[in-house]
Design a protein around this motif. Structure first.
Motif, PDB file in Angstrom:
ATOM      1  N   LEU A 122     -38.323  49.444   8.153  1.00  0.00           N
ATOM      2  CA  LEU A 122     -37.500  49.652   7.025  1.00  0.00           C
ATOM      3  C   LEU A 122     -37.662  48.509   6.056  1.00  0.00           C
ATOM      4  CD1 LEU A 122     -34.241  50.400   9.369  1.00  0.00           C
ATOM      5  CD2 LEU A 122     -35.861  51.989   8.399  1.00  0.00           C
ATOM      6  N   ILE A 123     -38.028  47.540   6.193  1.00  0.00           N
ATOM      7  CA  ILE A 123     -38.214  46.440   5.165  1.00  0.00           C
ATOM      8  C   ILE A 123     -39.718  46.332   5.245  1.00  0.00           C
ATOM      9  CG2 ILE A 123     -37.958  44.160   4.510  1.00  0.00           C
ATOM     10  CD1 ILE A 123     -35.305  44.180   5.935  1.00  0.00           C
ATOM     11  N   LEU A 124     -40.586  46.701   4.237  1.00  0.00           N
ATOM     12  CA  LEU A 124     -41.891  46.920   4.012  1.00  0.00           C
ATOM     13  C   LEU A 124     -42.418  45.485   3.304  1.00  0.00           C
ATOM     14  CD1 LEU A 124     -40.802  49.766   3.783  1.00  0.00           C
ATOM     15  CD2 LEU A 124     -43.207  50.074   3.513  1.00  0.00           C
ATOM     16  N   PHE A 125     -41.653  44.842   2.494  1.00  0.00           N
ATOM     17  CA  PHE A 125     -42.454  43.787   1.558  1.00  0.00           C
ATOM     18  C   PHE A 125     -41.385  42.979   1.191  1.00  0.00           C
ATOM     19  CE2 PHE A 125     -44.470  41.928  -2.300  1.00  0.00           C
ATOM     20  CZ  PHE A 125     -45.670  41.272  -1.812  1.00  0.00           C
ATOM     21  N   ALA A 126     -41.486  41.680   0.929  1.00  0.00           N
ATOM     22  CA  ALA A 126     -40.782  40.564   0.542  1.00  0.00           C
ATOM     23  C   ALA A 126     -41.345  39.674  -0.254  1.00  0.00           C
ATOM     24  CB  ALA A 126     -39.764  39.900   1.464  1.00  0.00           C
ATOM     25  N   PHE A 127     -40.585  39.298  -1.443  1.00  0.00           N
ATOM     26  CA  PHE A 127     -41.298  38.628  -2.597  1.00  0.00           C
ATOM     27  C   PHE A 127     -40.380  37.469  -3.069  1.00  0.00           C
ATOM     28  CE2 PHE A 127     -43.246  39.065  -7.093  1.00  0.00           C
ATOM     29  CZ  PHE A 127     -44.294  38.470  -6.859  1.00  0.00           C
ATOM     30  N   VAL A 128     -40.426  36.330  -3.280  1.00  0.00           N
ATOM     31  CA  VAL A 128     -39.678  35.131  -3.688  1.00  0.00           C
ATOM     32  C   VAL A 128     -40.405  34.558  -5.202  1.00  0.00           C
ATOM     33  CG1 VAL A 128     -38.948  33.056  -3.282  1.00  0.00           C
ATOM     34  CG2 VAL A 128     -39.174  34.734  -1.409  1.00  0.00           C
ATOM     35  N   VAL A 129     -39.608  34.752  -6.009  1.00  0.00           N
ATOM     36  CA  VAL A 129     -40.177  34.460  -7.414  1.00  0.00           C
ATOM     37  C   VAL A 129     -39.339  33.415  -8.267  1.00  0.00           C
ATOM     38  CG1 VAL A 129     -41.340  36.236  -7.807  1.00  0.00           C
ATOM     39  CG2 VAL A 129     -39.101  36.284  -8.810  1.00  0.00           C
ATOM     40  N   ARG A 130     -39.655  32.571  -9.190  1.00  0.00           N
ATOM     41  CA  ARG A 130     -38.798  31.750  -9.753  1.00  0.00           C
ATOM     42  C   ARG A 130     -38.317  32.449 -11.311  1.00  0.00           C
ATOM     43  NH1 ARG A 130     -41.564  26.136 -11.571  1.00  0.00           N
ATOM     44  NH2 ARG A 130     -42.674  27.697 -12.975  1.00  0.00           N
ATOM     45  N   VAL A 131     -36.881  32.438 -11.454  1.00  0.00           N
ATOM     46  CA  VAL A 131     -36.253  33.221 -12.196  1.00  0.00           C
ATOM     47  C   VAL A 131     -36.654  33.180 -13.588  1.00  0.00           C
ATOM     48  CG1 VAL A 131     -34.037  33.837 -13.267  1.00  0.00           C
ATOM     49  CG2 VAL A 131     -34.084  33.731 -10.696  1.00  0.00           C
TER      50      VAL A 131
END
Length: 304
Positions: free
Chosen positions: A3-12
């Motif tokens: 159900l969750i395929l990809f996660a991404f963390v970025v600086r705003v």
């Protein structure tokens, strides 16, 4: 089914990628959503703290806090509350390991790749059990969503905002033309450039020589001098039009051709028929090659 395929963390503030989950699935829509993540990440400063971009089968959800944004690509069957619950758990895990100072000083993409293992464990937990272990967390997220529903983002608006942010939107035709790349120069193109330079040189040499005679005798030949130099300028501009993209290329190229033909007809008394034909043929060849040299198509960068 995941159900969750990809996660991404970025600086705003600048969309710098900090960490991402390892990609094990390679369907077409997932690759499109990953490409859209890059677009969204560069515009996060213009959006609320959490939002959703809806797709056909896959949706993008994101939430931002303390200068960091957490984004995920989820199947549409996953309830919105559980998607944001996953992002909240991801936020807690990330802030527990990396403080705001370290995040602010990050200078290169993906400086926290080791966080991938934590993302994978969290994804596995949600994909296997269908939700978080603590129902209290889910209840809190559901309550927050009722009070403040996530904004549904239109992808066209995202791309426009991203363009304005990076200075690419609402460009004038002249500015846009400078950023275009033409197809590589061909052998006939090189030949036309050489011949055009030769014609330009002959025109300026004859014009300079005629100036000397005109000043010594009388000024009746000043119009012939003007015709030589005008033809020289047109030859130079033909070279420029072939080498560089320009707006209204068709109008400019035909105008230059007509001026060159008229100048040579005016100079018929100073040039024989063969010389006139040579100059007109070179100008016609240059015009044809200018009009047939197309813009080069660029492929999109689809990686995250």
């Amino acid at each position: 089914m995941s159900l969750i395929l990809f996660a991404f963390v970025v600086r705003v503030r600048d969309g710098l990628p900090l960490s991402a989950s390892t990609d094990f699935e390679h369907n077409r829509e997932l690759q499109e959503r990953k490409h859209q993540l890059r677009t969204i990440s560069k515009s996060l400063a213009h959006f609320p703290d959490w939002g959703t971009v809806k797709g056909q089968q896959l949706h993008i959800h994101f939430t931002s806090s303390e200068g960091v944004s957490y984004l995920s690509v989820c199947h549409r069957s996953l309830p919105v509350a559980k998607a944001f619950c996953f992002l909240e758990d991801l936020r807690w895990e990330f802030t527990a390991r990396f403080d705001s100072t370290v995040v602010a000083l990050a200078a290169r993409p993906y400086p926290f790749l080791e966080f991938d293992s934590t993302i994978q464990k969290l994804k596995q937990q949600y994909n296997q059990s269908g939700g978080p272990a603590l129902e209290v967390t889910l209840a809190e997220v559901q309550e927050d969503l009722k009070i403040r529903p996530p904004q549904v983002i239109n992808l066209d608006e995202v791309e426009l905002t991203n363009g304005i942010t990076n200075g690419h939107a609402e460009q004038s035709p002249a500015a846009a033309g400078k950023n275009q790349r033409l197809e590589p120069v061909t052998p006939p193109g090189i030949l036309s450039l050489v011949l055009n330079i030769m014609c330009a040189s002959l025109n300026v040499i004859r014009g300079v020589h005629l100036i000397e005679n005109t000043f010594q005798d009388d000024y009746e030949g000043i119009w012939n001098v003007g015709a030589f130099f005008l033809a020289f300028i047109c030859c130079v501009f033909q070279c420029h039009l072939y080498l560089f993209h320009s707006s209204q290329k068709k109008l400019k190229s035909f105008s230059l051709l007509i001026i060159i033909v008229l100048c040579n007809l005016y100079l018929l008394g100073l040039r024989n028929a063969w010389q006139l034909v040579f100059h007109v043929v070179v100008a016609s060849l240059s015009t044809f090659l200018i009009l047939t040299r197309k813009l080069q198509h660029r492929t999109d960068d689809c990686g995250v």
